[in-house]
Design an enzyme around this catalytic site. Structure first.
Site, PDB file in Angstrom:
ATOM      1  CG  ASP A 154      -2.134   0.944   0.986  1.00 43.89           C
ATOM      2  OD1 ASP A 154      -2.067   1.772   0.051  1.00 43.89           O
ATOM      3  OD2 ASP A 154      -3.120   0.861   1.738  1.00 43.89           O
TER       4      ASP A 154
HETATM    5  C1  BGC Z   1      -4.898   3.407  -0.023  1.00 49.71           C
HETATM    6  C2  BGC Z   1      -4.991   2.414  -1.160  1.00 49.71           C
HETATM    7  C3  BGC Z   1      -4.833   3.118  -2.469  1.00 49.71           C
HETATM    8  C4  BGC Z   1      -3.493   3.840  -2.458  1.00 49.71           C
HETATM    9  C5  BGC Z   1      -3.207   4.597  -3.727  1.00 49.71           C
HETATM   10  C6  BGC Z   1      -3.639   4.238  -0.111  1.00 49.71           C
HETATM   11  O1  BGC Z   1      -3.654   5.274   0.835  1.00 49.71           O
HETATM   12  O2  BGC Z   1      -4.932   2.731   1.217  1.00 49.71           O
HETATM   13  O3  BGC Z   1      -6.240   1.760  -1.115  1.00 49.71           O
HETATM   14  O4  BGC Z   1      -4.912   2.215  -3.526  1.00 49.71           O
HETATM   15  O5  BGC Z   1      -3.474   4.782  -1.392  1.00 49.71           O
HETATM   16  O6  BGC Z   1      -4.054   5.685  -3.833  1.00 49.71           O
END
Ligand code: BGC
Length: 803
Positions: A233
């Site tokens: 993530d």
């Molecule tokens: C989120 C993810 C997301 C990623 C990219 C993160 O903060 O938890 O779900 O895909 O950001 O935007």
């Protein structure tokens, strides 16, 4: 890349520095290229409910504007459809838009379990149940990937809250981990083979998911056969070297070369084997290979965004309508007579009113039947300014937005008037509503029906923080109450990502419609359901508890000092409410229709017809559970048929019942259809910590089919035959465990009989004594009994078992 990618040759030519650079991103949304070898960079982008592709001017934290794309219903809405085909179609559309925008991987779906209704990101998750999350998640992956675009199954794993999400340790036992929190991921990985999996921010029992070798390698790849790439993530990596060692292949976003430098140093110092780094790079190259060769299915759509948007808007409207859950549907004025409801309202329209307080001949308020020259009062700013998606990384820039007010005006007969009053402001729940309230009351008075569009203000739920209560803003409830005073029939339409409690205001509504955050076309979809163009068929994918305090994680959410204890164990959602036999406002699986369905002829048989007599079967066989469902009402409708299984004779704690299969059938009035579910060994098994594996315990299993977890229409009990469980024994196994073990029992009794102190088996004749001593580990008994049952005898017993 054309011509085909020669992964081994590329690996040979890459320097350690280049390899280290490849395992973290370039900027926010791109993988890194190595131009001298022709290794391209690919774009990954959010998100599960539609594309959030940032244009060149995107801000560095990635939350700025994005190109226009279709905003489909959010996951909490799609979860309520219980419709794998629908979710697959939405996935295909998202995949087609990604393809049109040269996006290689869509960062979704999110399938984390809704452990607490307070989780700020519940609108991005499908259900409180792992089977439903897993089946729908798999359909989304299949749909997107059918377009030759990858997915990223997220957030792996046990990411069930936003509070302290980058550090918190989710502390839980093996059984809930396996049976609840990993089960959905396992299902999607095995069934739909996502190209990537995104590890979560949090720690699990103290270990960061991004650095958890057991999670990323042993379970994901070793047990489930995952053959794709694990991406972090965004910002989830604490130690890049430990992450690569654990099985993380791509850190996102870019760390400006810092992670690469640490990895190079670690390889040079011998702290990270170059072969381990090679494995991560190899997986990245395989992903590039997949995204550059056209893996799309025959029905992949090759079209520009402009050509897609109209059809996708229509799909978004149909999808949103099929996600809507009709929670309640009584006749006009019914609210005045029902008072405090004593049973959950899983009641078909024909029997609403239970205690005889209501004229049974009166017709439910929905679908709206407005007389010629009649007047509909539409109240609530949400009718004009719809809330259709949540905040954070999944926020889509919609191609257009429908509002319910306009759709209702377009849908009613020409001689029906639709009046509107805002009632309250969407953004500021504390706004003084006095003037707005007076206006709402004024238009409601004398109207045939008042429809109040209520819901959670956008600031109530978002990625990044949790909610602290489940209530509607008090100002909205005040408007509803005042409108109900002067109205004959009152309908409430809810816009919400996570659930809201209804207990404080339900007695002001004759009918309640939960429209969730239904995407850009949800306004039209709500009108379709209210006017009866669409017969609602959504079902709750999560329980609506009476009070927040009734929810299973209440005392253990969101934890403190960096830890959150999953003290409710297996008993998440309906599993908890059923275990403690608690009244809920609306149970898991609940949803009404404008028609009624009957269930008949529940039968369970082995799939192999030559197998076993009825009612009994051997563990290794597969079972067919069939039931006939008939539309007994006046209009075409869809029923979600649900199969629940309980294990009343289990020797371990098991939920009263668990969803084990479901399907959605469309039936014309009078039409009947036989539905057949298949069950296999794993469906009836539990995770045994002692066996470190799935175990099917022989004994009775209760199988029920019905229209919700509390509207079980038919139940039958069947018995699984097989030898008693033989869980592993060791020196610390108790006397009771030895005696319960089919082989251990024999060898222990034999050893007791031949003890140097004479025959000790008489001590087993006294049941009270056996019970009292039952909890003693054998090694402790050996210590106490001395030579009569010495260590050497225990060793011999264990050797016999191994033999
Ligand atoms: C989120 C993810 C997301 C990623 C990219 C993160 O903060 O938890 O779900 O895909 O950001 O935007």
């Amino acid at each position: 890349m054309n011509p085909p990618f020669d992964v081994p040759a590329l690996l040979d030519q890459l320097t350690v520095e280049e390899k280290a650079s490849l395992v973290s991103g370039q900027g926010f949304w791109w993988t890194r290229a190595v131009e001298r070898l022709g290794i391209p960079s690919i774009m990954v982008t959010d998100g599960p409910h539609g594309l959030r592709k940032q244009d060149a001017s995107g801000d560095h934290v990635g939350l700025g504007g994005s190109v226009a794309a279709t905003c489909f219903p959010t996951a909490s809405a799609l979860g309520s459809s219980w419709d794998v085909d629908l979710v697959r179609r939405v996935g295909e559309a998202i995949g087609a838009e990604a393809r049109s925008q040269d996006v290689s991987v869509v960062l979704g779906p999110g399938i984390n379990i809704k452990r607490s209704p307070l989780c700020g990101r519940n609108f991005e998750y499908l259900s409180e149940d792992p089977l439903l999350s897993g089946e729908l998640g798999a359909a989304m992956v299949e749909g997107i990937q059918s377009q030759g675009v990858g997915t990223s199954l997220k957030h792996y794993a046990v990411n069930n809250q936003e509070a302290d999400r980058l550090r918190v340790s989710a502390d839980l036992d093996d059984r809930p981990l396996r049976e609840i929190y990993l089960a959905g991921f396992e299902r999607v990985v095995r069934q739909a083979r996502p190209w990537t999996v995104m590890c979560s921010y949090n720690r699990i029992n103290g270990v960061y998911a991004s650095q958890d070798r057991w999670l990323l390698t042993d379970v994901l790849r070793g047990e489930w056969g995952f053959d794709g790439l694990v991406v972090s993530d965004w910002g989830a990596v604490d130690d890049p070297v430990a992450a690569v060692a654990a099985g993380l292949d791509l850190e996102m976003p870019s760390t400006g070369g810092a992670s690469a430098a640490r990895i190079v140093d670690a390889v040079a110092a011998g702290d990270l084997a170059e072969a381990v780094l090679d494995t991560a790079v190899e997986r990245l190259l395989h992903l590039l290979e997949r995204t550059s060769s056209d893996t799309a299915s025959d029905d992949a759509v090759d079209a520009g965004m402009a050509e897609l948007v109209d059809a996708h808007h229509a799909l978004a409207r149909a999808a949103a309508a099929d996600c809507i859950v009709l929670l309640e549907n009584g006749p006009a004025g019914w609210r005045r007579t029902r008072g405090v409801r004593s049973t959950p309202s899983g009641l078909a329209p024909a029997v609403i009113g239970g205690a005889g307080t209501v004229d049974m001949d009166r017709v439910p308020l929905l679908p709206l039947r407005l007389p010629s020259g009649g007047r509909l009062a539409v109240i609530g700013e949400f009718a004009r300014t719809p809330r259709f998606q949540g905040a954070g990384s999944s926020k889509v820039n919609p191609t257009q937005v429908d509002d319910a007010l306009r759709a209702l005006r377009a849908g009613v007969a020409a001689d029906v008037t639709v009046d509107f009053a805002a009632g309250f402001g969407v953004d500021d729940p504390t706004v003084d509503t006095t003037a707005l309230l007076a206006e709402a009351v004024q238009i409601a008075r004398g109207a045939d029906v008042a429809v109040a569009f209520l819901g959670l203000p956008p600031s109530y739920e978002s990625e990044g923080y949790d909610r602290d209560h489940l209530d509607l803003p008090a100002g909205q409830v005040a408007v509803l109450e005042a409108v109900a005073e002067v109205s004959e029939g009152v309908v409430v339409v809810l816009a919400n990502g996570g659930v809201v409690t209804v207990a404080g205001w339900e007695h002001h509504a004759d009918a309640i419609v939960d429209a969730w955050l239904g995407g850009q076309a949800s306004g039209g979809a709500v009108a379709d359901v209210l006017l009866g163009t669409v017969n609602p068929s959504g079902r709750l994918a999560e329980t609506i508890a009476v009070r927040l305090a009734d929810t299973p994680a209440y005392l253990n959410f969101p934890g403190e000092d960096g830890h959150v204890r999953y003290g409710e164990g297996l008993h998440v959602g309906y599993r908890h409410h059923d275990a403690v036999d608690q009244q809920v406002s609306y149970p898991f699986g609940h949803g009404l229709s404008y028609t009624t369905f009957s269930y008949a002829d529940l039968a369970v048989r082995p799939l192999d017809p030559t197998a076993e007599p009825a009612g009994h079967w051997l563990a290794a066989e597969r079972l067919a559970v069939s039931v006939t469902v008939t539309n007994t009402g006046p209009v075409e409708g869809k029923e979600v048929v649900q199969l629940y299984v309980g294990a009343p004779g289990a020797s371990v704690s098991r939920p009263v019942r668990e969803l084990k299969n479901f399907t959605r059938v469309a039936l014309a009035p009078g039409e009947a259809q036989e539905v057949t579910f298949t069950l296999q060994e794993r469906d009836l098994s539990y995770w045994s910590t002692r066996a470190d594996g799935w175990v099917l315990e022989p004994g009775p299993f209760e199988m029920s089919v019905g229209a919700s977890s509390r509207d079980l229409r038919l139940t039958t009990t069947v018995t699984v035959d097989g030898p008693p469980l033989a869980l592993p024994l060791d020196r610390s196994s108790t006397l009771a465990e030895w005696l319960d073990h089919p082989v251990g029992h024999e060898v222990l009794v034999d050893a007791l009989r031949r003890s140097p102190a004479g025959d000790l088996t008489p001590m087993l004749d006294d049941p009270d004594q056996v019970r009292m001593l039952g909890s003693f580990p054998l090694a402790r008994l050996a210590t106490m009994l001395g030579p009569a049952l010495g260590d050497d005898i225990v060793d011999a017993l264990l050797a016999q078992l191994d033999g």
